[in-house]
Design an enzyme around this catalytic site. Structure first.
Site, PDB file in Angstrom:
ATOM      1  CE  LYS A 136      -9.825  -2.217  23.125  1.00 28.09           C
ATOM      2  NZ  LYS A 136      -9.212  -3.525  22.890  1.00 28.09           N
TER       3      LYS A 136
ATOM      4  CG  PHE B 227      -7.134 -16.204   6.073  1.00 28.74           C
ATOM      5  CD1 PHE B 227      -5.772 -16.470   6.157  1.00 28.74           C
ATOM      6  CD2 PHE B 227      -8.019 -17.239   6.308  1.00 28.74           C
ATOM      7  CE1 PHE B 227      -5.301 -17.753   6.474  1.00 28.74           C
ATOM      8  CE2 PHE B 227      -7.558 -18.523   6.612  1.00 28.74           C
ATOM      9  CZ  PHE B 227      -6.197 -18.772   6.693  1.00 28.74           C
TER      10      PHE B 227
ATOM     11  CD  GLU C  18      -4.853  -3.186  10.775  1.00 25.99           C
ATOM     12  OE1 GLU C  18      -4.741  -1.961  10.669  1.00 25.99           O
ATOM     13  OE2 GLU C  18      -4.259  -3.852  11.626  1.00 25.99           O
TER      14      GLU C  18
ATOM     15  CE  LYS D 247      -3.283 -14.982  10.595  1.00 21.62           C
ATOM     16  NZ  LYS D 247      -4.060 -13.935  10.007  1.00 21.62           N
TER      17      LYS D 247
ATOM     18  N   GLY E 104       4.758  -3.775   6.733  1.00 23.78           N
ATOM     19  CA  GLY E 104       4.573  -3.410   8.141  1.00 23.78           C
ATOM     20  C   GLY E 104       3.266  -3.970   8.654  1.00 23.78           C
TER      21      GLY E 104
ATOM     22  CB  CYS F 165      -0.690  -9.397  10.489  1.00 25.59           C
ATOM     23  SG  CYS F 165      -2.215  -8.759  11.197  1.00 25.59           S
TER      24      CYS F 165
ATOM     25  NE  ARG G 109      -1.313  -2.272  15.666  1.00 30.22           N
ATOM     26  CZ  ARG G 109      -2.267  -3.173  15.930  1.00 30.22           C
ATOM     27  NH1 ARG G 109      -2.102  -4.037  16.897  1.00 30.22           N
ATOM     28  NH2 ARG G 109      -3.378  -3.193  15.211  1.00 30.22           N
TER      29      ARG G 109
HETATM   30  C1  UGA Z   1      -2.313  -9.275   6.457  1.00 31.53           C
HETATM   31  C2  UGA Z   1      -2.817 -10.356   5.484  1.00 31.53           C
HETATM   32  O1  UGA Z   1      -2.861  -9.814   4.170  1.00 31.53           O
HETATM   33  C3  UGA Z   1      -4.213 -10.843   5.897  1.00 31.53           C
HETATM   34  O2  UGA Z   1      -4.625 -11.900   5.032  1.00 31.53           O
HETATM   35  C4  UGA Z   1      -4.150 -11.358   7.338  1.00 31.53           C
HETATM   36  O3  UGA Z   1      -5.432 -11.773   7.799  1.00 31.53           O
HETATM   37  C5  UGA Z   1      -3.667 -10.246   8.231  1.00 31.53           C
HETATM   38  O4  UGA Z   1      -2.353  -9.820   7.789  1.00 31.53           O
HETATM   39  C6  UGA Z   1      -3.608 -10.770   9.641  1.00 31.53           C
HETATM   40  O5  UGA Z   1      -2.833 -11.678   9.912  1.00 31.53           O
HETATM   41  O6  UGA Z   1      -4.454 -10.364  10.470  1.00 31.53           O
HETATM   42  P1  UGA Z   1      -2.727  -6.642   6.719  1.00 31.53           P
HETATM   43  O7  UGA Z   1      -1.601  -6.666   7.709  1.00 31.53           O
HETATM   44  O8  UGA Z   1      -3.972  -5.917   7.060  1.00 31.53           O
HETATM   45  O9  UGA Z   1      -3.167  -8.143   6.355  1.00 31.53           O
HETATM   46  O10 UGA Z   1      -2.184  -5.917   5.421  1.00 31.53           O
HETATM   47  P2  UGA Z   1      -1.703  -6.256   3.942  1.00 31.53           P
HETATM   48  O11 UGA Z   1      -2.574  -5.537   3.000  1.00 31.53           O
HETATM   49  O12 UGA Z   1      -1.523  -7.684   3.703  1.00 31.53           O
HETATM   50  O13 UGA Z   1      -0.285  -5.518   3.947  1.00 31.53           O
HETATM   51  C7  UGA Z   1       0.762  -5.862   4.839  1.00 31.53           C
HETATM   52  C8  UGA Z   1       1.994  -5.049   4.534  1.00 31.53           C
HETATM   53  O14 UGA Z   1       2.605  -5.471   3.321  1.00 31.53           O
HETATM   54  C9  UGA Z   1       1.742  -3.557   4.358  1.00 31.53           C
HETATM   55  O15 UGA Z   1       2.782  -2.844   4.978  1.00 31.53           O
HETATM   56  C10 UGA Z   1       1.784  -3.364   2.863  1.00 31.53           C
HETATM   57  O16 UGA Z   1       2.124  -2.050   2.473  1.00 31.53           O
HETATM   58  C11 UGA Z   1       2.849  -4.354   2.479  1.00 31.53           C
HETATM   59  N1  UGA Z   1       2.762  -4.793   1.081  1.00 31.53           N
HETATM   60  C12 UGA Z   1       1.648  -5.407   0.654  1.00 31.53           C
HETATM   61  C13 UGA Z   1       3.842  -4.585   0.241  1.00 31.53           C
HETATM   62  O17 UGA Z   1       4.883  -4.023   0.640  1.00 31.53           O
HETATM   63  N2  UGA Z   1       3.740  -5.006  -1.049  1.00 31.53           N
HETATM   64  C14 UGA Z   1       2.651  -5.626  -1.523  1.00 31.53           C
HETATM   65  O18 UGA Z   1       2.647  -6.005  -2.706  1.00 31.53           O
HETATM   66  C15 UGA Z   1       1.565  -5.828  -0.652  1.00 31.53           C
END
Ligand code: UGA
Length: 425
Positions: free
Chosen positions: A35, A150, A153, A202, A255, A258, A325
């Site tokens: 890495k 927060f 991705e 968090k 999914g 996180c 994931r």
């Molecule tokens: C999430 C949080 O949004 C971040 O604030 C946090 O920092 C991060 O986890 C973490 O703990 O590191 P992330 O996993 O990148 O971020 O993605 P999101 O955009 O939040 O989506 C998570 C999942 O929820 C995805 O599978 C998405 O498709 C789904 N989702 C999201 C829904 O099914 N409906 C929605 O309205 C929004």
């Protein structure tokens, strides 16, 4: 400021590059030599919009370097960010072994008055444990803080350059001020609190968002029983300022690395502290059951999956990432495999790493839908939602499953597909 960032995973690389882009002297540390080599050459080992460019820029400007030596990274660092993984342990709670070994390794090199910041997602109480580990190895004066992450991705660089808020957990005034100073150019919403509160914030943030998604998914299921359209329902309630219109788009379930992990960790933590009969313990189970439940329901609507050719569009867990994931595609493809379908997958970035029984991944969306009896559009990738599916419509009956309610049902129906959305007919 001289900063050491330990762990060059997703959060580590983004955070290092963002601090370096603000002129700080940042050293990224990882024990994985491959890495370090790849990052030092300006190559990010995963896809994240804008990150490769930012990494190259900060490396060229000389503000960012990488090492696998704790001595090099820690000796002059005023602030050390711990950003190593905290996978779930067998009991479901966060396994802190990497956080602890990091603390142990850095201890002998800590500079006087260094600040050790935990950015990894950890349960309340972790700061004391870290302090204890470090104190066993050094007499140097240091403080600890918790600054949870927060970022999302797919928009990680933007989220880190312009965070909605910065939560700083510390009981030491000077430490709070120094960490605030570092973040002031990024955000004017800096909230200082106890480390335990920051850590709970968090977990609570991710669990709330996951619960919100689970809630709208369940409302969608009820809408299917009575002819209501969940999108109209969401619009009807979202204008209430206490509720809000976004971040509750129904689908096959959430999914990623996180939500599933953090919700189940908070559930395991609840059980460990004698609070097992709570919401957290239900949300994760409901989400796990979501994709199989929908696939079973759809099975009846499409007349059985057996021998059907199915195009599965969107393998990543969300758009703009190659991360698969806990992606809903996994449960969907496994269900189709178990039920005898032929599966053609497509994703603009992600590669299918699961079993390949009856599965082949295509390089283009056209190739995936060619001859499909059913199309399942899982993820709202721009390449998928802007595609003209009327162009590839065949003369045989075809089902179009809009797993994100991103398509206009009338347009899809008018070009001859049987349209099946989520929580809408
Ligand atoms: C999430 C949080 O949004 C971040 O604030 C946090 O920092 C991060 O986890 C973490 O703990 O590191 P992330 O996993 O990148 O971020 O993605 P999101 O955009 O939040 O989506 C998570 C999942 O929820 C995805 O599978 C998405 O498709 C789904 N989702 C999201 C829904 O099914 N409906 C929605 O309205 C929004």
């Amino acid at each position: 400021m001289k900063i050491a960032c330990i762990g060059t995973g997703f959060v580590g690389v983004v955070t290092s590059a963002v601090f370096a882009s603000h002129g700080h002297e940042v050293i990224g540390l990882d024990i994985d030599e491959n890495k370090i080599k790849s990052l030092s050459e300006g190559k990010v080992p995963f896809f994240e919009p804008g990150l490769n460019e930012l990494l190259k820029k900060t490396l060229n400007e000389g503000h960012l370097t990488f090492t696998n030596s704790y001595k090099n990274a820690i000796t002059d660092a005023e602030m050390i960010f711990i950003m190593v993984g905290t996978p779930s342990a067998a009991d479901g709670q966060a396994d802190l072994k990497y956080v602890f070994s990091t603390a142990e390794s850095m201890a002998p090199y800590l500079k006087e008055n260094a600040i050790v910041v935990i950015k990894s997602t950890v349960p309340p109480g972790t700061n004391e444990q870290i302090e204890k580990i470090i104190k066993q190895k050094t007499k140097t004066t240091f403080t600890t803080a918790s600054v949870p992450e927060f970022l999302r991705e797919g928009s990680a660089v933007e989220d880190t350059l312009h965070p909605s808020r910065v939560v700083i957990g510390t009981t030491d005034k000077k430490t709070g001020e120094k960490i605030s100073q570092l973040h002031q150019p990024l955000s004017n919403k800096i909230i200082i609190m106890k480390p335990e509160s920051a850590q709970m914030a968090k977990y609570a943030s991710n669990t709330y968002l996951a619960t919100r998604i689970t809630f709208i998914n369940q409302i969608a299921d009820l809408c299917e029983k009575n002819g209501a359209d969940v999108e109209e329902v969401a619009a009807g309630i979202g204008e209430d300022p206490r509720i809000g219109t976004h971040y509750w788009y129904p689908g096959f379930g959430y999914g990623g690395s996180c939500f599933p992990k953090d919700v189940s960790e908070l559930a395991a933590y609840s059980r460990a502290v004698g609070e097992s009969n709570n919401l957290m313990n239900k949300v994760h189970q409901l989400n796990l059951a979501r994709a199989p439940y929908l696939m079973k329901k759809l099975d009846q609507k499409v007349g059985g999956w057996k021998n059907k050719q199915v195009a599965v569009l969107g393998l990543s867990f969300k758009p703009n990432t190659d991360d698969t994931r806990e992606a809903p595609s996994i449960a969907i493809i496994e269900y189709l495999q178990q039920h005898g379908a032929q599966i053609l997958g497509f994703d603009p970035k992600a590669k299918w790493v699961g079993k390949t029984t009856n599965f082949s991944q295509k390089n283009s969306l056209e190739e995936a839908v060619i001859n499909a009896d059913a199309i399942i559009a899982i993820i709202e990738w721009p390449e998928i939602i802007s595609f003209d599916f009327c162009k590839t419509r065949l003369s045989k009956p075809q089902f179009f499953i809009d797993g994100r309610n991103q398509f206009d049902p009338t347009t899809i129906k008018n070009c001859g597909y049987t349209y099946l959305g989520i929580g809408r007919e």
